[in-house]
Design a protein around this motif. Structure first.
Motif, PDB file in Angstrom:
ATOM      1  N   ASP A 250      39.123  97.776  16.540  1.00  0.00           N
ATOM      2  CA  ASP A 250      40.506  97.827  17.036  1.00  0.00           C
ATOM      3  C   ASP A 250      41.082  96.429  17.151  1.00  0.00           C
ATOM      4  O   ASP A 250      42.258  96.194  16.897  1.00  0.00           O
ATOM      5  CB  ASP A 250      40.555  98.454  18.438  1.00  0.00           C
ATOM      6  N   TYR A 485      41.374 101.188  27.620  1.00  0.00           N
ATOM      7  CA  TYR A 485      40.932 100.482  26.416  1.00  0.00           C
ATOM      8  C   TYR A 485      40.731  99.016  26.744  1.00  0.00           C
ATOM      9  O   TYR A 485      41.578  98.428  27.439  1.00  0.00           O
ATOM     10  CB  TYR A 485      41.988 100.595  25.309  1.00  0.00           C
ATOM     11  N   ARG A 488      43.500  95.999  26.807  1.00  0.00           N
ATOM     12  CA  ARG A 488      44.765  96.364  27.471  1.00  0.00           C
ATOM     13  C   ARG A 488      44.867  95.581  28.756  1.00  0.00           C
ATOM     14  O   ARG A 488      43.854  95.215  29.352  1.00  0.00           O
ATOM     15  CB  ARG A 488      44.764  97.860  27.799  1.00  0.00           C
ATOM     16  N   VAL A 495      44.262 104.875  30.720  1.00  0.00           N
ATOM     17  CA  VAL A 495      44.776 105.882  29.790  1.00  0.00           C
ATOM     18  C   VAL A 495      44.379 107.281  30.271  1.00  0.00           C
ATOM     19  O   VAL A 495      45.153 108.230  30.179  1.00  0.00           O
ATOM     20  CB  VAL A 495      44.248 105.595  28.368  1.00  0.00           C
ATOM     21  N   ALA A 516      51.176 110.284  23.768  1.00  0.00           N
ATOM     22  CA  ALA A 516      50.535 109.223  24.564  1.00  0.00           C
ATOM     23  C   ALA A 516      50.010 109.707  25.908  1.00  0.00           C
ATOM     24  O   ALA A 516      49.848 108.912  26.827  1.00  0.00           O
ATOM     25  CB  ALA A 516      51.494 108.040  24.764  1.00  0.00           C
ATOM     26  N   SER A 517      49.761 111.021  26.032  1.00  0.00           N
ATOM     27  CA  SER A 517      49.238 111.495  27.313  1.00  0.00           C
ATOM     28  C   SER A 517      47.722 111.350  27.393  1.00  0.00           C
ATOM     29  O   SER A 517      47.124 111.540  28.436  1.00  0.00           O
ATOM     30  CB  SER A 517      49.640 112.955  27.540  1.00  0.00           C
ATOM     31  N   GLY A 518      47.079 110.982  26.275  1.00  0.00           N
ATOM     32  CA  GLY A 518      45.639 110.689  26.305  1.00  0.00           C
ATOM     33  C   GLY A 518      44.789 111.733  25.607  1.00  0.00           C
ATOM     34  O   GLY A 518      43.567 111.734  25.773  1.00  0.00           O
ATOM     35  N   LYS A 519      45.378 112.594  24.804  1.00  0.00           N
ATOM     36  CA  LYS A 519      44.618 113.663  24.152  1.00  0.00           C
ATOM     37  C   LYS A 519      43.607 113.095  23.148  1.00  0.00           C
ATOM     38  O   LYS A 519      42.413 113.407  23.216  1.00  0.00           O
ATOM     39  CB  LYS A 519      45.582 114.631  23.425  1.00  0.00           C
ATOM     40  N   THR A 521      42.513 110.177  23.000  1.00  0.00           N
ATOM     41  CA  THR A 521      41.537 109.335  23.707  1.00  0.00           C
ATOM     42  C   THR A 521      40.349 110.183  24.173  1.00  0.00           C
ATOM     43  O   THR A 521      39.199 109.737  24.083  1.00  0.00           O
ATOM     44  CB  THR A 521      42.232 108.636  24.897  1.00  0.00           C
ATOM     45  N   TYR A 530      34.027 105.030  22.491  1.00  0.00           N
ATOM     46  CA  TYR A 530      34.212 104.184  23.673  1.00  0.00           C
ATOM     47  C   TYR A 530      33.423 104.803  24.820  1.00  0.00           C
ATOM     48  O   TYR A 530      33.076 105.986  24.774  1.00  0.00           O
ATOM     49  CB  TYR A 530      35.685 104.107  24.072  1.00  0.00           C
ATOM     50  N   GLN A 561      43.813 113.144  13.822  1.00  0.00           N
ATOM     51  CA  GLN A 561      45.261 113.144  13.635  1.00  0.00           C
ATOM     52  C   GLN A 561      45.651 112.367  12.367  1.00  0.00           C
ATOM     53  O   GLN A 561      46.484 112.784  11.600  1.00  0.00           O
ATOM     54  CB  GLN A 561      45.837 112.438  14.864  1.00  0.00           C
ATOM     55  N   HIS A 674      50.698 120.538  19.278  1.00  0.00           N
ATOM     56  CA  HIS A 674      51.918 120.660  20.069  1.00  0.00           C
ATOM     57  C   HIS A 674      52.459 122.082  20.002  1.00  0.00           C
ATOM     58  O   HIS A 674      53.385 122.431  20.708  1.00  0.00           O
ATOM     59  CB  HIS A 674      52.979 119.678  19.562  1.00  0.00           C
TER      60      HIS A 674
HETATM   61  N1  LIG Z   1      42.762 101.615  20.346  1.00  0.00           N
HETATM   62  C1  LIG Z   1      43.639 101.548  21.344  1.00  0.00           C
HETATM   63  N2  LIG Z   1      43.765 100.401  22.040  1.00  0.00           N
HETATM   64  C2  LIG Z   1      44.629 100.310  23.084  1.00  0.00           C
HETATM   65  N3  LIG Z   1      45.407 101.329  23.494  1.00  0.00           N
HETATM   66  C3  LIG Z   1      45.337 102.491  22.824  1.00  0.00           C
HETATM   67  C4  LIG Z   1      44.461 102.662  21.721  1.00  0.00           C
HETATM   68  N4  LIG Z   1      44.600 103.920  21.257  1.00  0.00           N
HETATM   69  C5  LIG Z   1      45.529 104.522  22.046  1.00  0.00           C
HETATM   70  N5  LIG Z   1      45.961 103.661  22.983  1.00  0.00           N
HETATM   71  C6  LIG Z   1      46.939 103.966  24.041  1.00  0.00           C
HETATM   72  O1  LIG Z   1      46.416 105.004  24.831  1.00  0.00           O
HETATM   73  C7  LIG Z   1      47.457 105.881  25.217  1.00  0.00           C
HETATM   74  C8  LIG Z   1      47.061 107.305  24.866  1.00  0.00           C
HETATM   75  O2  LIG Z   1      46.944 107.410  23.483  1.00  0.00           O
HETATM   76  P1  LIG Z   1      46.443 108.731  22.761  1.00  0.00           P
HETATM   77  O3  LIG Z   1      46.290 108.403  21.314  1.00  0.00           O
HETATM   78  O4  LIG Z   1      45.244 109.229  23.457  1.00  0.00           O
HETATM   79  O5  LIG Z   1      47.666 109.692  22.976  1.00  0.00           O
HETATM   80  P2  LIG Z   1      47.895 111.179  22.463  1.00  0.00           P
HETATM   81  O6  LIG Z   1      48.021 112.051  23.652  1.00  0.00           O
HETATM   82  O7  LIG Z   1      46.868 111.542  21.459  1.00  0.00           O
HETATM   83  O8  LIG Z   1      49.334 111.048  21.783  1.00  0.00           O
HETATM   84  P3  LIG Z   1      49.932 111.796  20.486  1.00  0.00           P
HETATM   85  O9  LIG Z   1      50.391 113.137  20.897  1.00  0.00           O
HETATM   86  O10 LIG Z   1      51.052 110.919  20.078  1.00  0.00           O
HETATM   87  O11 LIG Z   1      48.846 111.853  19.461  1.00  0.00           O
HETATM   88  C9  LIG Z   1      48.714 105.413  24.517  1.00  0.00           C
HETATM   89  O12 LIG Z   1      49.509 104.739  25.468  1.00  0.00           O
HETATM   90  C10 LIG Z   1      48.225 104.476  23.456  1.00  0.00           C
HETATM   91  O13 LIG Z   1      49.145 103.414  23.291  1.00  0.00           O
END
Ligand SMILES: Nc1ncnc2c1ncn2[C@@H]1O[C@H](COP(=O)(O)OP(=O)(O)OP(=O)(O)O)[C@@H](O)[C@H]1O
Ligand SMILES: [Mg+2]
Length: 729
Positions: A250, A485, A488, A495, A516-519, A521, A530, A561, A674
């Motif tokens: 990353d 992360y 950050r 997150v 960006a709700s963290g799914k 992640t 991680y 995704q 979604h």
């Molecule tokens: N590798 C990374 N390094 C730092 N921050 C990250 C990283 N990947 C994701 N984030 C941050 O973590 C948060 C959650 O991201 P995540 O990808 O889990 O969202 P999501 O729920 O899958 O969103 P989406 O519906 O857009 O796919 C976001 O604010 C994103 O900017």
């Protein structure tokens, strides 16, 4: 102030000239006549003392004069002649005549010449060596890198011993040509020893051929060995990089990483195989040439050593202008390239605004700028080449002139002079080569430091677990997981905050939430990319980290995704990582992913079709279906679909989901989407990294919370679109 700084050196020279002539007058004193050496050294000391007084007491004297370098130059000016005469005397050479002559105008000018040469030597070569020695850190690093590089070469140490032996022998053999040419020219002029003449030619030819053969063998052995070293190092770097943790990937741009694995290792090995070998050659050659030159005539050797720095410095000074313009040319070319790159990459925009002529004009203007600079560069290059050849010609003329006087006086023979001139020609180019290749080799070793940095980096992943049970239920529990992360900002919210959720065996659990709700992640944590900072993830009641990494990769399949296909055939992509799977298994997986039909009918070569760079030659929906097939071929126990059907049309999405639902009764599914999660057994709603609510579709709708809101808005959007379409009709 500027004027003052020029004035002082001028004053310094005037005072020096006066002091020298004053000493000359005192030499006439009958008191000093019987003690020539005391007069010589005393005179030098007096000269130095008076000049020191001037330097330290004159208010306008520039700081460089009183610096270490300035004082050293002063010492050379005042003491080189006494030292030279004393040396001549110690070597038993006639020195008496010179003893009293150092005040003459000719000697005075010579002394300034010698001082300038000494200064050039010091500032250009000696001080840089000195600096390198004192700049501890980088030297140490370079030394350490060199040691490690040597470590990789160690298995081939015998070959390197042979190579060095070849280098020495072949360099020695090269001395035959100048040596025998000198002898032959002497015999020709003296018209004698015709038998020896033929023998000399035969010996010279044989030695030169032997030297060339050795050189060939040496090059061959060395380059073959170095390519083996290179391949080994490159493989190790790639292995070290690929084993790093995901956070590392990353944080480092892919370009940097690729350049370390390819460019840096290539640069190092190329330099080590080409430049280091040349450096070795020239060093060996240089040593032999110097020995042979001194053997022919130490006096002309001394003259050569004094003249060479001047010969090198003049082109350096003229070359400076060339370099400056060359840099400007590069910049200007880069700007032109930028215009071309920008235009081609945005060609659709350019065309839609019909600005092709405008862009062509812009590019032409940049090329005109480059052309103007090119003209100046050509002139500067010609000037620097001219200065180069003129200065080396001047040195050769000096050597011939001085050598000629020595031949006339009978100190050296004409043959020796011829040999010497030939040696000198090689000597100058050998020194130039050493000076050119030495920094290159150093740079290559510097580049290897970067490579070793990667090789030394320990991935921040916990040690691999040991569990690999034959039967896995596929029961996943997130227990109070909190995660941020790395990289950050500390102040940033985590997150994931205290997330607890469960994916029951054989059930479909949906994870929904806003962007960006963290799914994703959650998925990355499940894949062990991680480590959560707090809480834990359990698989069948045991911590995820206690399972073997390879085992987990076969049991958990993720269609992410941003699924990526490799630039290989469809078959290779589906069987990625499990090449031993049968074609039947591949077809089954492809059918489940609704991919079989389009692969066999739409793609020109069926399963053998190349999907292009990152799957660019198939559509987004086709790409996703191949990625789903890739996940299903392993018959995973846990299947994660992270927006994996977002690019599919409604009908295909329905087909894929139906097929998956029918086939995945035996495995746990985590569905992130979604839309279309109604069929999930359990729905978890994430909001800003926290579990907001959970339950079945109906329960959540009844609850009227965030999920109900999301569904309502989605329906509104859908109906909105329908209305729009109707309006359009
Ligand atoms: N590798 C990374 N390094 C730092 N921050 C990250 C990283 N990947 C994701 N984030 C941050 O973590 C948060 C959650 O991201 P995540 O990808 O889990 O969202 P999501 O729920 O899958 O969103 P989406 O519906 O857009 O796919 C976001 O604010 C994103 O900017
Ligand atoms: Mg996501």
């Amino acid at each position: 102030m500027q004027k003052m700084s020029y004035f002082c050196p001028l004053l310094f020279v005037c005072v020096d000239v006066c002091v020298v002539h004053a000493i000359r007058l005192t030499q006439l004193s009958p008191l000093l006549h019987p003690h020539p050496f005391i007069t010589l050294w005393g005179g030098g000391l007096l000269r130095a003392w008076l000049l020191l007084i001037l330097i330290f007491n004159y208010p306008g004297s520039p700081p460089w004069m009183s610096s270490f370098k300035g004082l050293q130059t002063l010492a050379v000016l005042c003491f080189h002649y006494p030292a030279y005469i004393s040396l001549l005397w110690a070597l038993g050479q006639p020195a008496l005549e010179e003893l009293w002559g150092w005040h003459s105008w000719q000697r005075l000018l010579q002394s300034y010449g010698v001082t300038v040469v000494a200064w050039l030597y010091w500032s250009q070569y000696v001080s840089s060596l000195f600096k390198r020695k004192t700049s501890g850190g980088s030297k140490e690093n370079t030394g350490a890198s060199l040691k490690r590089l040597m470590g990789y070469m160690l298995p081939f140490s015998r070959r390197f011993v042979v190579v060095i032996a070849f280098v020495v022998l072949s360099s020695y053999g090269e001395m035959a040509f100048p040596q025998y040419t000198g002898r032959i020219s002497e015999w020709i002029t003296n018209e004698e020893e015709s038998g020896a003449f033929t023998n000399a030619i035969i010996t010279m030819t044989l030695l030169t051929i032997a030297s060339a053969v050795l050189e060939f063998l040496c090059d061959l052995t060395y380059n073959v060995t170095m390519s083996r070293v290179h391949t080994a190092v490159q493989g190790l770097v790639f292995q070290a990089v690929i084993k790093q943790d995901i956070a590392f990937f990353d944080s480092i741009p892919t370009g940097d990483m690729v350049s370390r694995v390819t460019t840096d290792t290539n640069k190092t090995s190329e330099s080590l195989s080409e430049e280091l070998s040349l450096l070795m050659w020239y060093m060996a050659r240089l040593s032999f040439l110097f020995i042979f030159m001194v053997k022919q005539s130490w006096k002309i050797s001394l003259l050569t050593c004094m003249g060479l720095p001047i010969v090198w410095v003049i082109p350096k000074l003229t070359g400076y202008f060339h370099q400056v313009i060359a840099v400007k040319v590069q910049d200007s070319l880069a700007k032109a390239n930028q215009v071309a790159t920008e235009t081609f990459s945005c060609i659709k925009t350019v065309r839609s605004f019909a600005n092709e002529d405008g862009e062509t004009e812009r590019y032409r203007q940049k090329l005109d700028d480059t052309y103007a600079l090119n003209k100046r560069e050509a002139a500067a290059y010609a000037a620097s080449t001219w200065a180069n050849s003129m200065s080396s010609l001047a040195l050769k003329v000096c050597i011939l002139y001085y050598g000629g006087t020595l031949v006339t006086s009978g100190t050296v023979s004409s043959g020796d002079l011829v040999s010497f001139v030939l040696y000198e020609l090689q000597f100058a180019s050998a020194i130039e080569a050493v000076m050119r290749y030495y920094p290159e080799v150093k740079k290559a070793i510097g580049a290897s430091e970067k490579i070793f940095e990667y090789m030394d980096r320990k991935p921040e992943i916990p040690p691999d677990g040991t569990l690999a049970p034959e039967n896995l239920m596929g029961h996943i529990q997130f227990k109070n997981v909190t995660f941020t992360y790395t990289g950050r900002n500390e102040k940033d919210n985590p997150v994931l905050k205290d997330v607890s959720l469960e994916i029951k065996p054989g059930q479909i659990t949906a994870l929904v939430g806003l962007n960006a709700s963290g799914k994703t992640t959650c998925v990355k944590l499940l894949e062990r990319f991680y480590q959560p900072q707090k809480g834990q993830i359990l698989l069948d009641g045991k911590p995820l980290n206690s399972y073997k990494d390879e085992y987990l990769r076969t049991k958990i399949s993720v269609v992410s995704q941003d699924c990526v296909l490799f630039a290989r055939s469809v078959r290779e992509n589906i069987k990625y990582g499990c090449e031993s799977m049968s074609d039947d298994e591949m077809h089954r997986a492809a059918r489940l992913a609704s991919a079989h039909t389009f692969i066999t009918t739409d793609l020109s070569d069926g399963y053998e079709t190349d999907v292009g760079q990152s799957g660019a030659q198939v559509s987004g929906g086709q790409k996703q279906r191949i990625a789903i097939a890739r996940a299903l071929i392993r018959r995973p126990k846990i299947l994660v679909l992270d927006n994996a059907t977002s690019d599919l049309d409604a009908e295909t999405e329905y087909q894929v989901q139906q097929a998956l639902l029918n086939d995945t009764n035996h495995c746990s599914v985590l569905l992130i989407s979604h839309k279309g999660v109604e069929k999930a057994n359990h729905i978890v709603v994430l909001n800003e990294g926290m579990v907001h609510e959970e339950g079945s579709h109906d329960e959540l709708l009844r609850k009227g919370g965030l999920y109900a809101d999301l569904v309502r808005k989605q329906n509104q959007a859908f109906h909105g679109k329908q209305d729009d379409k109707r309006d359009a009709h």
